[in-house]
Design a protein around this motif. Structure first.
Motif, PDB file in Angstrom:
ATOM      1  N   ARG A   1       0.839  -1.193   0.000  1.00 20.99           N
ATOM      2  CA  ARG A   1       0.000   0.000   0.000  1.00 20.99           C
ATOM      3  C   ARG A   1       0.875   1.245   0.000  1.00 20.99           C
ATOM      4  NH1 ARG A   1      -5.100   0.614   4.070  1.00 20.99           N
ATOM      5  NH2 ARG A   1      -5.777  -1.086   2.716  1.00 20.99           N
TER       6      ARG A   1
ATOM      7  N   GLY B   1      -3.185   2.482  -3.828  1.00 18.50           N
ATOM      8  CA  GLY B   1      -2.079   3.343  -4.261  1.00 18.50           C
ATOM      9  C   GLY B   1      -1.016   2.643  -5.088  1.00 18.50           C
TER      10      GLY B   1
ATOM     11  N   ARG C   1      -7.147 -10.979 -13.196  1.00 17.88           N
ATOM     12  CA  ARG C   1      -6.667 -10.538 -11.878  1.00 17.88           C
ATOM     13  C   ARG C   1      -7.185  -9.143 -11.541  1.00 17.88           C
ATOM     14  NH1 ARG C   1      -6.361  -8.600  -7.865  1.00 17.88           N
ATOM     15  NH2 ARG C   1      -4.758  -8.611  -6.248  1.00 17.88           N
TER      16      ARG C   1
ATOM     17  N   THR D   1     -11.110  -8.981  -7.425  1.00 15.09           N
ATOM     18  CA  THR D   1     -11.675  -8.674  -6.105  1.00 15.09           C
ATOM     19  C   THR D   1     -13.142  -8.286  -6.246  1.00 15.09           C
ATOM     20  OG1 THR D   1      -9.486  -7.945  -5.432  1.00 15.09           O
ATOM     21  CG2 THR D   1     -11.307  -7.367  -3.976  1.00 15.09           C
TER      22      THR D   1
ATOM     23  N   GLN E   1     -19.349   2.319  -1.864  1.00 16.67           N
ATOM     24  CA  GLN E   1     -18.461   3.411  -1.464  1.00 16.67           C
ATOM     25  C   GLN E   1     -17.058   3.099  -1.965  1.00 16.67           C
ATOM     26  OE1 GLN E   1     -16.635   3.639   2.357  1.00 16.67           O
ATOM     27  NE2 GLN E   1     -17.192   5.770   2.628  1.00 16.67           N
ATOM     28  N   GLY E   2     -16.492   3.995  -2.791  1.00 18.37           N
ATOM     29  CA  GLY E   2     -15.175   3.739  -3.378  1.00 18.37           C
ATOM     30  C   GLY E   2     -15.360   3.309  -4.815  1.00 18.37           C
ATOM     31  N   PHE E   3     -14.641   3.969  -5.731  1.00 19.72           N
ATOM     32  CA  PHE E   3     -14.799   3.649  -7.149  1.00 19.72           C
ATOM     33  C   PHE E   3     -13.427   3.424  -7.778  1.00 19.72           C
ATOM     34  CE2 PHE E   3     -16.772   4.588 -11.438  1.00 19.72           C
ATOM     35  CZ  PHE E   3     -17.729   3.591 -11.353  1.00 19.72           C
TER      36      PHE E   3
ATOM     37  N   ASN F   1     -10.257   0.251  -7.885  1.00 18.99           N
ATOM     38  CA  ASN F   1     -10.223  -1.100  -8.443  1.00 18.99           C
ATOM     39  C   ASN F   1     -11.416  -1.923  -7.960  1.00 18.99           C
ATOM     40  OD1 ASN F   1      -9.639  -4.032  -8.180  1.00 18.99           O
ATOM     41  ND2 ASN F   1      -7.875  -3.494  -9.422  1.00 18.99           N
ATOM     42  N   VAL F   2     -11.559  -2.032  -6.648  1.00 20.88           N
ATOM     43  CA  VAL F   2     -12.603  -2.917  -6.116  1.00 20.88           C
ATOM     44  C   VAL F   2     -13.997  -2.366  -6.413  1.00 20.88           C
ATOM     45  CG1 VAL F   2     -13.496  -4.031  -4.029  1.00 20.88           C
ATOM     46  CG2 VAL F   2     -11.034  -3.661  -4.272  1.00 20.88           C
ATOM     47  N   GLY F   3     -14.211  -1.084  -6.097  1.00 18.20           N
ATOM     48  CA  GLY F   3     -15.544  -0.492  -6.235  1.00 18.20           C
ATOM     49  C   GLY F   3     -16.025  -0.470  -7.670  1.00 18.20           C
TER      50      GLY F   3
ATOM     51  N   ASP G   1     -16.531   8.256  -4.840  1.00 16.53           N
ATOM     52  CA  ASP G   1     -15.086   8.223  -4.640  1.00 16.53           C
ATOM     53  C   ASP G   1     -14.783   9.179  -3.499  1.00 16.53           C
ATOM     54  OD1 ASP G   1     -15.178  10.764  -5.712  1.00 16.53           O
ATOM     55  OD2 ASP G   1     -14.242  10.223  -7.616  1.00 16.53           O
TER      56      ASP G   1
ATOM     57  N   ASN H   1     -20.433  10.895   0.835  1.00 14.95           N
ATOM     58  CA  ASN H   1     -20.112   9.519   1.229  1.00 14.95           C
ATOM     59  C   ASN H   1     -20.954   9.077   2.412  1.00 14.95           C
ATOM     60  OD1 ASN H   1     -17.974   7.822  -0.087  1.00 14.95           O
ATOM     61  ND2 ASN H   1     -17.059   9.850  -0.212  1.00 14.95           N
TER      62      ASN H   1
ATOM     63  N   ALA I   1     -15.987  -0.042  -0.241  1.00 17.53           N
ATOM     64  CA  ALA I   1     -14.830  -0.494  -1.027  1.00 17.53           C
ATOM     65  C   ALA I   1     -13.788   0.618  -1.098  1.00 17.53           C
ATOM     66  CB  ALA I   1     -15.280  -0.917  -2.430  1.00 17.53           C
TER      67      ALA I   1
ATOM     68  N   LEU J   1     -11.687   2.747   2.274  1.00 20.71           N
ATOM     69  CA  LEU J   1     -10.679   2.566   3.314  1.00 20.71           C
ATOM     70  C   LEU J   1     -11.270   1.842   4.519  1.00 20.71           C
ATOM     71  CD1 LEU J   1      -8.977   6.068   3.150  1.00 20.71           C
ATOM     72  CD2 LEU J   1      -8.272   3.959   2.013  1.00 20.71           C
TER      73      LEU J   1
ATOM     74  N   ALA K   1     -13.754  -3.456   1.168  1.00 14.92           N
ATOM     75  CA  ALA K   1     -12.505  -2.918   1.731  1.00 14.92           C
ATOM     76  C   ALA K   1     -12.036  -3.817   2.861  1.00 14.92           C
ATOM     77  CB  ALA K   1     -12.745  -1.506   2.249  1.00 14.92           C
ATOM     78  N   ASN K   2     -10.801  -3.613   3.281  1.00 12.06           N
ATOM     79  CA  ASN K   2     -10.299  -4.325   4.452  1.00 12.06           C
ATOM     80  C   ASN K   2     -10.643  -3.532   5.706  1.00 12.06           C
ATOM     81  OD1 ASN K   2      -8.908  -6.680   3.457  1.00 12.06           O
ATOM     82  ND2 ASN K   2      -7.470  -5.272   2.482  1.00 12.06           N
TER      83      ASN K   2
HETATM   84  P1  NAD Z   1      -8.090   2.116  -5.015  1.00  5.50           P
HETATM   85  O1  NAD Z   1      -6.998   3.045  -4.579  1.00  5.50           O
HETATM   86  O2  NAD Z   1      -8.085   1.608  -6.399  1.00  5.50           O
HETATM   87  O3  NAD Z   1      -9.536   2.815  -4.782  1.00  5.50           O
HETATM   88  C1  NAD Z   1      -9.912   3.399  -3.584  1.00  5.50           C
HETATM   89  C2  NAD Z   1     -11.201   4.176  -3.828  1.00  5.50           C
HETATM   90  O4  NAD Z   1     -11.675   4.684  -2.587  1.00  5.50           O
HETATM   91  C3  NAD Z   1     -11.034   5.370  -4.739  1.00  5.50           C
HETATM   92  O5  NAD Z   1     -12.183   5.503  -5.557  1.00  5.50           O
HETATM   93  C4  NAD Z   1     -10.962   6.551  -3.775  1.00  5.50           C
HETATM   94  O6  NAD Z   1     -11.403   7.771  -4.370  1.00  5.50           O
HETATM   95  C5  NAD Z   1     -11.931   6.075  -2.713  1.00  5.50           C
HETATM   96  N1  NAD Z   1     -11.704   6.703  -1.399  1.00  5.50           N
HETATM   97  C6  NAD Z   1     -10.540   6.965  -0.793  1.00  5.50           C
HETATM   98  N2  NAD Z   1     -10.765   7.535   0.403  1.00  5.50           N
HETATM   99  C7  NAD Z   1     -12.109   7.608   0.540  1.00  5.50           C
HETATM  100  C8  NAD Z   1     -12.963   8.108   1.541  1.00  5.50           C
HETATM  101  N3  NAD Z   1     -12.452   8.642   2.665  1.00  5.50           N
HETATM  102  N4  NAD Z   1     -14.290   8.018   1.348  1.00  5.50           N
HETATM  103  C9  NAD Z   1     -14.788   7.470   0.224  1.00  5.50           C
HETATM  104  N5  NAD Z   1     -14.038   6.992  -0.764  1.00  5.50           N
HETATM  105  C10 NAD Z   1     -12.709   7.077  -0.614  1.00  5.50           C
HETATM  106  O7  NAD Z   1      -8.064   0.938  -3.945  1.00  5.50           O
HETATM  107  P2  NAD Z   1      -8.661  -0.526  -4.134  1.00  5.50           P
HETATM  108  O8  NAD Z   1      -7.588  -1.402  -4.638  1.00  5.50           O
HETATM  109  O9  NAD Z   1      -9.970  -0.435  -4.841  1.00  5.50           O
HETATM  110  O10 NAD Z   1      -8.880  -0.950  -2.600  1.00  5.50           O
HETATM  111  C11 NAD Z   1     -10.017  -0.513  -1.868  1.00  5.50           C
HETATM  112  C12 NAD Z   1     -10.116  -1.330  -0.588  1.00  5.50           C
HETATM  113  O11 NAD Z   1     -10.205  -2.711  -0.927  1.00  5.50           O
HETATM  114  C13 NAD Z   1      -8.922  -1.231   0.352  1.00  5.50           C
HETATM  115  O12 NAD Z   1      -9.377  -1.356   1.672  1.00  5.50           O
HETATM  116  C14 NAD Z   1      -8.076  -2.443  -0.014  1.00  5.50           C
HETATM  117  O13 NAD Z   1      -7.229  -2.848   1.052  1.00  5.50           O
HETATM  118  C15 NAD Z   1      -9.172  -3.444  -0.278  1.00  5.50           C
HETATM  119  N6  NAD Z   1      -8.777  -4.559  -1.116  1.00  5.50           N
HETATM  120  C16 NAD Z   1      -8.295  -4.371  -2.370  1.00  5.50           C
HETATM  121  C17 NAD Z   1      -7.973  -5.464  -3.155  1.00  5.50           C
HETATM  122  C18 NAD Z   1      -7.489  -5.318  -4.569  1.00  5.50           C
HETATM  123  O14 NAD Z   1      -7.317  -6.342  -5.247  1.00  5.50           O
HETATM  124  N7  NAD Z   1      -7.302  -4.125  -5.070  1.00  5.50           N
HETATM  125  C19 NAD Z   1      -8.104  -6.757  -2.635  1.00  5.50           C
HETATM  126  C20 NAD Z   1      -8.613  -6.918  -1.347  1.00  5.50           C
HETATM  127  C21 NAD Z   1      -8.951  -5.802  -0.604  1.00  5.50           C
END
Ligand code: NAD
Length: 501
Positions: free
Chosen positions: A75, A149, A187, A191, A218-220, A222-224, A243, A281, A295, A297, A318-319
């Protein structure tokens, strides 16, 4: 340990302790598992474009390696701390065990805002960080992947730095790489796809037709974004997404493919795209919907807002998005929680597929990957539902625990899959009358080849941690020479017996 003492680490330990208390887990095992096995703190000097050298702090933590090499993302975020990384590493141990992957848990991070770096600075930071954690990582030791990140480009730089050190290309050292250097099909969206597969199972269990389901995310990132698209393709109505700047709401359902196209092409904040009403949010979390997917933080759903949530299912993309206090409130409200270690495990499952393909130098089709992902994640879901246990354990367990919250009970414990699995033994062994049931359950666990550690328990006894001295997995109540068909093969038993603490 003070260095680890952060809110997120306390949350992870409290979750674990809750499960450990419930099953009277042996103290030796508890002490070992509440702390990481190894923690590395590194300084990462980076030549910035203006000629200065800036020194960043990085971490790599391995929580447990009893099941195999450790696995976990890296991260890049300004709020990264050793405690947060250690908590995420611990969750990875449970997640890999729940999906029955031959991995322990790890996590890494650098305290940096990657958006403030140029591409050159990001590359130099990544290569130096990779060089500093080189002694810990490797395809048979510890296999990083992307997280918040970081992305496939970052993974490619890590693989290249590692390969330069050893003198040949080592594809299996990281997962989440570009396809051209040994990445896996599927891949990137894994998620989100996994979130959808387990949510579909939950909807089926609650007898809700997907066509009648509304989804807020919530979150757009990778996962969202992948969750939104695949939910939409599966026939659900995605009514809101957000986001960091806020979100969009359309009660009739957002046009997700068009939204994604505009979001990626125009790189504008979501709330500025005219495909719905804007919302914050916090408003998104409180929407009346069938499925809420945090999805972004960790610790977004807290004591302060949990009571206001109006979703039927909480699928934790999210985790650690839900604090312990919020978890209790939601359980009391009867919200069906699909815990993070299950809901977002699609990423590590397909990472595992990528690692297997890299090691074997044999690559699979997208369809194979999707089918195998669905298989593994669905098994993990079915294996941890309390109503499944009800069916197996019969009246003894059911009478004591069936209540209006029986689903919540299972799901809550599902937060701690290790505890949940062990708890099965505990309940089954707690009653003299349940001898046959105990056998069935042990058989079931072993047939999944699940045991993270060898567990034994007998009528009226607590589960105990078997340090490997027992000749088999027979519970203490079993007579010598009795039918031990439920014992796992000794290879597995030996492999999972960790060193005494
Ligand atoms: P990412 O950086 O691609 O996306 C994060 C998203 O969250 C972005 O849209 C960002 O704008 C938004 N965000 C950030 N802060 C925010 C806030 N305070 N309120 C609302 N939205 C906010 O990250 P990701 O890879 O999508 O990961 C998201 C979560 O999923 C994390 O907790 C990560 O640990 C978990 N996760 C990711 C994966 C993976 O394969 N990428 C796997 C398992 C778990």
């Amino acid at each position: 340990m003070n260095e680890l003492d952060t809110h997120t680490f306390r949350l992870a330990v409290a979750q674990f302790n809750q499960a450990a208390d419930a099953m009277h887990l042996d103290d030796n095992l508890r002490q070992r598992l509440t702390l990481p096995q190894r923690s590395l703190l590194v300084s990462v000097p980076v030549r910035m474009d203006d000629g200065r050298v800036e020194v960043f702090t990085g971490y790599r933590v391995q929580h447990d390696t009893a099941r195999g090499p450790s696995k976990g993302g890296i991260r890049y975020h300004p709020a990264v701390t050793l405690g947060e990384v250690a908590a995420l590493a611990m969750w990875m141990t449970w997640k890999c065990a729940l999906a029955d992957l031959p991995y322990g848990g790890a996590k890494g991070g650098v305290k940096v805002d990657p958006k403030q770096l140029t591409r050159g600075e990001l590359q130099r930071l990544t290569r130096r960080y990779a060089a500093e954690i080189f002694p810990l990582i490797g395809p048979d030791k510890d296999v990083p992947a992307p997280d918040v990140g970081t992305d496939q480009q970052v993974m490619a730089w890590i693989m290249d730095t590692y390969s330069q050190q050893v003198g040949y290309a080592v594809q299996g050292v990281v997962t989440g790489k570009p396809l051209s250097i040994g990445g896996s099909l599927g891949r990137e969206e894994a998620t989100g796809r996994g979130v959808v597969y387990v949510t579909l199972e939950a909807l089926r269990h609650l007898k809700v037709d997907i066509a009648n389901a509304t989804v807020a995310i919530q979150g757009f990132g990778n996962v969202g974004s992948h969750t939104a698209l695949i939910m939409h393709q599966a026939g659900a109505r995605v009514v809101a997404v957000s986001d960091v700047t806020g979100g969009l709401y359309n009660p009739k359902g957002l046009d997700v493919p068009e939204l994604l196209r505009r979001y990626r092409e125009h790189r504008r904040p979501l709330r500025e795209i005219p495909l719905g009403e804007s919302l914050t949010n916090e408003e998104l979390l409180r929407l009346d919907c069938t499925v809420l997917v945090p999805a972004a933080l960790s610790e977004q759903i807290t004591q302060a807002n949990a009571a206001a949530l109006r979703c039927r299912i909480l699928a934790e993309g999210a985790n650690g998005p839900t604090t312990l206090e919020a978890d209790r409130i939601l359980t009391d409200k009867g919200v069906f929680i699909i815990p993070d270690i299950l809901a977002n495990s699609g990423g590590v499952i397909v990472s595992y597929f990528e690692w297997v393909q890299d090691v074997q130098r044999f690559f699979w089709k997208a369809k194979d990957i999707q089918d195998r992902l669905q298989d593994l994640i669905t098994n993990a879901f079915l294996g941890q539902r309390v109503h499944d246990l009800d069916a197996i354990a019969g009246e003894n367990l059911v009478k004591r625990k069936r209540s209006r919250r029986s689903a919540g009970f299972g799901v809550k414990l599902g937060h701690h899959c290790l505890g949940f699995r062990l708890l099965v033994c505990r309940f089954a062994g707690a009653d003299n009358e349940s001898q046959p049931i105990r056998r069935q359950i042990l058989f079931r666990i072993n047939s999944l080849q699940f045991p993270l550690y060898t567990i034994s328990c007998g009528p009226g006894q607590s589960c105990a941690y078997d340090m490997g001295s027992r000749p088999d997995l027979a519970a203490p109540g079993d007579a010598p020479g009795s039918d031990n068909r439920h014992s796992p093969p000794s290879r597995i038993r030996d492999a999972v017996a960790p060193n005494p603490p």
